[in-house]
Design an enzyme around this catalytic site. Structure first.
Site, PDB file in Angstrom:
ATOM      1  N   LYS A 191       0.738  -1.234   0.046  1.00 52.52           N
ATOM      2  CA  LYS A 191      -0.078   0.195  -0.014  1.00 52.52           C
ATOM      3  C   LYS A 191       0.926   1.124   0.122  1.00 52.52           C
ATOM      4  O   LYS A 191       1.476   1.569   1.020  1.00 52.52           O
ATOM      5  CB  LYS A 191      -0.906  -0.100   1.330  1.00 52.52           C
ATOM      6  N   CYS A 300      14.001  11.117   6.481  1.00 51.34           N
ATOM      7  CA  CYS A 300      13.777  10.632   7.904  1.00 51.34           C
ATOM      8  C   CYS A 300      15.260  10.873   8.584  1.00 51.34           C
ATOM      9  O   CYS A 300      15.369  11.173   9.723  1.00 51.34           O
ATOM     10  CB  CYS A 300      13.301   8.984   7.943  1.00 51.34           C
TER      11      CYS A 300
HETATM   12  P1  NAD Z   1       2.505   9.177   7.096  1.00 50.58           P
HETATM   13  O1  NAD Z   1       2.495   7.991   8.367  1.00 50.58           O
HETATM   14  O2  NAD Z   1       1.307   9.867   7.151  1.00 50.58           O
HETATM   15  O3  NAD Z   1       1.935   7.823   5.897  1.00 50.58           O
HETATM   16  C1  NAD Z   1       2.626   6.617   5.626  1.00 50.58           C
HETATM   17  C2  NAD Z   1       2.061   5.572   5.019  1.00 50.58           C
HETATM   18  O4  NAD Z   1       0.893   5.130   5.973  1.00 50.58           O
HETATM   19  C3  NAD Z   1       1.082   6.273   3.777  1.00 50.58           C
HETATM   20  O5  NAD Z   1       1.012   5.052   2.907  1.00 50.58           O
HETATM   21  C4  NAD Z   1      -0.281   6.431   4.755  1.00 50.58           C
HETATM   22  O6  NAD Z   1      -1.259   6.134   3.625  1.00 50.58           O
HETATM   23  C5  NAD Z   1      -0.328   5.239   5.519  1.00 50.58           C
HETATM   24  N1  NAD Z   1      -1.190   5.464   6.481  1.00 50.58           N
HETATM   25  C6  NAD Z   1      -1.572   6.291   7.235  1.00 50.58           C
HETATM   26  N2  NAD Z   1      -2.326   6.219   8.335  1.00 50.58           N
HETATM   27  C7  NAD Z   1      -2.498   4.735   8.252  1.00 50.58           C
HETATM   28  C8  NAD Z   1      -3.403   4.132   9.175  1.00 50.58           C
HETATM   29  N3  NAD Z   1      -4.103   4.582  10.348  1.00 50.58           N
HETATM   30  N4  NAD Z   1      -3.230   2.825   8.848  1.00 50.58           N
HETATM   31  C9  NAD Z   1      -2.608   2.342   7.834  1.00 50.58           C
HETATM   32  N5  NAD Z   1      -1.772   3.051   7.163  1.00 50.58           N
HETATM   33  C10 NAD Z   1      -1.779   4.201   7.218  1.00 50.58           C
HETATM   34  O7  NAD Z   1       3.854   9.329   6.851  1.00 50.58           O
HETATM   35  P2  NAD Z   1       4.251  10.260   5.496  1.00 50.58           P
HETATM   36  O8  NAD Z   1       3.743  11.722   5.876  1.00 50.58           O
HETATM   37  O9  NAD Z   1       3.795   9.527   4.115  1.00 50.58           O
HETATM   38  O10 NAD Z   1       5.660  10.069   5.398  1.00 50.58           O
HETATM   39  C11 NAD Z   1       6.676  10.809   6.628  1.00 50.58           C
HETATM   40  C12 NAD Z   1       7.085  10.290   7.368  1.00 50.58           C
HETATM   41  O11 NAD Z   1       7.734   9.132   7.255  1.00 50.58           O
HETATM   42  C13 NAD Z   1       8.094  11.216   8.291  1.00 50.58           C
HETATM   43  O12 NAD Z   1       7.774  11.027   9.575  1.00 50.58           O
HETATM   44  C14 NAD Z   1       9.206  10.414   8.196  1.00 50.58           C
HETATM   45  O13 NAD Z   1      10.255  10.594   9.216  1.00 50.58           O
HETATM   46  C15 NAD Z   1       9.233   9.108   8.073  1.00 50.58           C
HETATM   47  N6  NAD Z   1      10.008   8.218   7.476  1.00 50.58           N
HETATM   48  C16 NAD Z   1      10.933   7.504   8.140  1.00 50.58           C
HETATM   49  C17 NAD Z   1      11.779   6.585   7.751  1.00 50.58           C
HETATM   50  C18 NAD Z   1      12.653   5.658   8.391  1.00 50.58           C
HETATM   51  O14 NAD Z   1      13.608   5.078   7.837  1.00 50.58           O
HETATM   52  N7  NAD Z   1      12.838   5.779   9.547  1.00 50.58           N
HETATM   53  C19 NAD Z   1      12.108   6.576   6.215  1.00 50.58           C
HETATM   54  C20 NAD Z   1      11.224   7.619   5.498  1.00 50.58           C
HETATM   55  C21 NAD Z   1      10.347   8.455   6.179  1.00 50.58           C
END
Ligand code: NAD
Length: 503
Positions: A191, A300
């Site tokens: 997803k 991140c």
């Molecule tokens: P997000 O958490 O908003 O979304 C990520 C994914 O989760 C999307 O596909 C979204 O549709 C899905 N999602 C949202 N709510 C959900 C739920 N209730 N149940 C299941 N899936 C759900 O994150 P974003 O804004 O897309 O990405 C940015 C974030 O990702 C930042 O906080 C960043 O630090 C983090 N990130 C971390 C790493 C790492 O390796 N630690 C790497 C890249 C990004």
């Protein structure tokens, strides 16, 4: 030739190839519209123009994909490691062959600059190659003799897994999760983030064309609350590999509790780069600038807090501000561009909101702090100085090209500030004092630390964070620990004494 005009003309060709009905889901090897017939739009952050419509997956689509993944699992798990290796290498070859196309689509869909995305696509291929080579040994275990038994461990793939990815460098990040899952023998329902569906589609297509059997990788587009939630709650899905925000990680843990999901979380960060007065300051400056302004700061592992020793702070901040002002903001398809537009208006509003927060908190905006242009979601590379550790700009993940500088007197204060946040993903330490480097890296609360270096990834090393930055590690064998179950079989070596109850 690689220039903006050429890239724009190539992009037009790629846009023309998107089917009339938009991007479908891919379930059991078939391109399918959403069960409910819904679609959503993906727009370019460059000018907010429509890229295409995308199948809006919901619970029914996830159910179909989970069933396809479950049906395909026994067959894929039984494929030999050597054969999985071949297929994964074919996928890597196809990624390399289409790397430029992937880069162009990713730039247009996410706003990331071409100079970084062309490399990110190739890194996606490397991820497949690395785990392809590990596939033949994925099931290996240990022999652990005890006085009366020979214990033999082995690993087997956990089953169908869900992979949920964010919108920052989405192609590379997806391969980072999907490649080890496939190498381990798991089947996958992916997803991708709703803001960046295009390259997830390319990856699914590439895998299918490379001969990955139907149902082994399924793609369901949709929103977090719909498709994402349904995936985390589905009883046929054994584990969820998630990359995204910390608060989404918490939600997924709650949602997955009923079906006892195994979870792997790569979450947010507010990573410190600590510059001591004895460091090589030119190299530290280059690394600090790179680690916050590359990838639009939507990274991140970005070093979003710069901790600088008081004795060198004035001069260092001045150089930083000059560099921030000189970073080239522009069209993401222009090879000269260093910072492109932020992914989406929602995120643009969040990032620019921190410009007001900084001013209200009494910090100084030493560079940037404003929108660039009238169209698209461009912001100027921004530097906040005069900040204190308790400010929101020093505590919260902004996830844009925005750096907050904090000054420290000595090592103890540097560590107190560095560790004084909820997150613990990475840390960067700049000093030429070896024993200090050892002390500080030992005391830093982070999963990954680079000393006198920016983030340079080595695939066999563990990747992941502590505290609110994550649970679990990726990379090398750590990835297999997540996607596989351990089994121990104890063989009696002879006639050891068995207790005789009721004898
Ligand atoms: P997000 O958490 O908003 O979304 C990520 C994914 O989760 C999307 O596909 C979204 O549709 C899905 N999602 C949202 N709510 C959900 C739920 N209730 N149940 C299941 N899936 C759900 O994150 P974003 O804004 O897309 O990405 C940015 C974030 O990702 C930042 O906080 C960043 O630090 C983090 N990130 C971390 C790493 C790492 O390796 N630690 C790497 C890249 C990004």
């Amino acid at each position: 030739m690689s220039d903006l005009a050429t890239h724009l003309s190539q992009l037009r060709g790629l846009l023309d190839r998107i089917p009339d009905g938009g991007l479908p889901n891919l379930i059991g090897g078939q391109d399918v519209p959403a069960v409910g017939g819904g679609r959503f739009e993906t727009r370019s952050p460059v000018d907010d123009s429509l890229i295409c419509e995308v199948a809006l997956g919901e619970a029914a689509d996830i159910d179909a994909a989970a069933k396809a993944a479950k049906a395909a699992f026994p067959g894929w798990a039984a494929v030999s490691g050597a054969e999985r290796k071949k297929i994964l290498h074919r996928i890597a070859d196809a990624i390399v062959a289409r790397a430029d196309e992937i880069a162009l689509c990713e730039c247009w869909d996410t706003g990331q600059a071409y100079r970084f995305m062309s490399k990110a696509a190739l890194r996606g291929a490397e991820n497949f190659r690395y785990f392809a080579d590990m596939a033949p040994s994925a099931r290996d275990g240990q022999a652990l003799p005890s006085p009366h038994h020979l214990n033999v461990t082995s690993r087997s793939p956990i089953g169908p897994v869900g992979v949920i990815t964010p919108w920052n460098t989405p192609f590379m990040l997806s391969t980072w999760k999907i490649a080890p899952a496939l190498a381990a023998g798991c089947t996958v329902v992916h997803k991708p983030a709703e803001f960046s569906p295009w390259t997830a589609r390319l990856l699914a297509e590439i895998c299918r064309d490379a001969g990955l059997p139907d149902g082994v990788l399924n793609l369901v587009n949709g929103f977090g609350e719909g498709a994402g939630r349904a995936l985390t709650e589905h009883p046929d899905i054994r584990a969820i590999a998630f990359v995204g925000e910390s608060k989404t990680g918490s939600a997924i843990m709650r949602q997955g509790a009923e079906t006892l999901k195994r979870v792997h979380f790569e979450l947010g960060g507010k990573n410190p780069v600590i510059v001591f007065e004895d460091a090589d300051l030119d190299r530290a400056l280059n690394a600090a600038v790179f680690m916050i302004y590359s990838l639009n700061g939507e990274r991140c592992t970005s070093s979003s807090r710069l901790l600088v020793q008081e004795s060198i702070a004035d001069a260092f901040e001045e150089k930083l501000a000059a560099r921030a002002r000189a970073v080239r903001v522009g069209h993401p398809l222009d090879p000269a561009t260093e910072v492109g537009p932020l992914i989406h208006k929602t995120h643009f509003d969040k990032v620019t909101g921190y410009f007001d927060v900084a001013r209200a908190e009494g910090a100084r905006v030493a560079a940037g702090g404003a929108r660039v242009g009238e169209t698209g979601w461009f912001v100027a590379p921004t530097l906040f100085t005069g900040a204190t550790p308790d400010m929101r700009i020093a505590q919260e993940e902004i996830f844009g090209p925005v750096l907050t500088v904090l000054r420290f007197r000595d090592e103890a204060e540097a560590l107190e500030i560095a560790n004084g946040v909820a997150y613990g993903l990475t840390g960067y330490v700049w000093t030429n004092d070896l024993t200090r480097a050892l002390r500080v890296s030992d005391a830093l609360e982070a999963g990954m630390i680079w000393v006198n270096s920016e983030n340079v990834r080595h695939l066999p090393t563990p990747f992941g964070g502590v505290k609110a930055s994550g649970i679990g590690r990726d990379g090398g064998d750590w990835s297999f620990e997540f996607y596989m179950e351990q089994k121990n079989v104890a063989f009696a070596l002879g006639a050891h004494k068995i207790p005789k109850l009721g004898a």
